[in-house]
Design a protein around this motif. Structure first.
Motif: not given
Ligand code: AMP
Length: 254
Positions: A68, A71-72, A186-189, A191, A242, A246
């Motif tokens: 995690d 992959n950030y 979100s910064s994760r979006n 992915h 999840r 993600t």
């Protein structure tokens, strides 16, 4: 031009200089990969203070999953552009080694609310968060520091830590910025694949439905999410789900 500062001593001195003549300093801690959610905090820090600073530090101690952390997303040049266009005066961008000179021997532990929800699903997460936030607030000693309500549990734990340790910083919570379809930025979006991106806004609409958490969990699972938790607490409904690899979190007032 924004001033980019890597050294802790230099950042301490810059902040002291800014506030020496009674000026206020606003501070926005981030992990970079900045988006419009961060921008709302930056603009607020800019408009409510004489000087404004931000930090970018992807904090290793708040991750229990090395993949995690790996992959950030990291988008330094675009981040600096956003910080400049938001009128931020200085960016603090320290190295891992300088922030953790004694490794991780000393840390902040809250032993009640931090064990719930996010804390129950991410081992040691809030020790990492509170420790880095305390370090950053001691380096910068800002008048005000800005946190997003998207990370509600983080926001209240930081707010209460500042009270517990008598820090002279006001913690300001800022409303969650969303896409037009309701998905919290979100910064994760980045992915999410196109199929997952289509499903993702259902998370917010189901959390906002007013149904009981058990029913919301059932609806989320039916929509294709794996559910870590949906719970009522602190006058809100909070959830973590999840989609593939993600993980998304969100919350709404009851
Ligand atoms: P991060 O870089 O993810 O650690 O986030 C830095 C700060 O921005 C935290 O206080 C977050 O709560 C806040 N933030 C992240 N996403 C949003 C959003 N969509 N709306 C408002 N604040 C946000």
């Amino acid at each position: 031009m924004i001033r980019v500062i890597r050294s802790i001593d230099e950042m301490k001195q810059w902040c002291r200089e800014q506030t020496g003549d009674g000026c206020s300093l606003g501070f926005v801690p981030t992990m970079g990969a900045l988006h419009a959610g961060h921008r709302s905090l930056l603009e607020r820090a800019r408009s409510e203070n004489d000087r404004a600073a931000a930090s970018i530090f992807v904090n290793p101690t708040q991750y229990d999953d090395p993949e995690d952390l790996e992959n950030y997303p990291r988008t330094f040049d675009a981040d600096v552009e956003m910080l400049e266009s938001a009128g931020i005066d200085a960016l603090f961008f320290p190295s891992d080694d300088s922030i953790y000179p004694t490794d991780y021997r000393y840390r902040v532990t809250e032993n009640q609310e931090s064990e719930l929800l996010e804390g129950a699903h991410r081992n040691g997460h809030f020790d990492g968060v509170l420790t880095i936030v305390l370090k950053l607030l001691l380096i910068t000693r800002p008048t005000r520091a800005y946190f997003g309500e998207k990370d509600w549990q983080q926001y209240i734990l930081v707010r209460d830590m500042v009270k517990a340790f008598f820090l002279d910083t006001e913690i300001i919570g800022c409303p969650t910025v969303r896409e037009a379809d309701g998905l919290a930025l979100s910064s994760r979006n980045v992915h999410l694949d196109p199929e997952q991106r289509k499903i993702a806004p259902r998370f917010h609409s189901i959390l906002s439905s007013g149904a009981e958490p058990g029913e919301q969990r059932r609806q989320l699972e039916a929509a294709g999410f794996e559910v870590d938790y949906v719970e009522k607490r602190w006058g809100r409904v909070l959830g973590a789900v999840r989609l593939g690899e993600t993980r998304l979190i969100d919350n709404v007032p009851l």
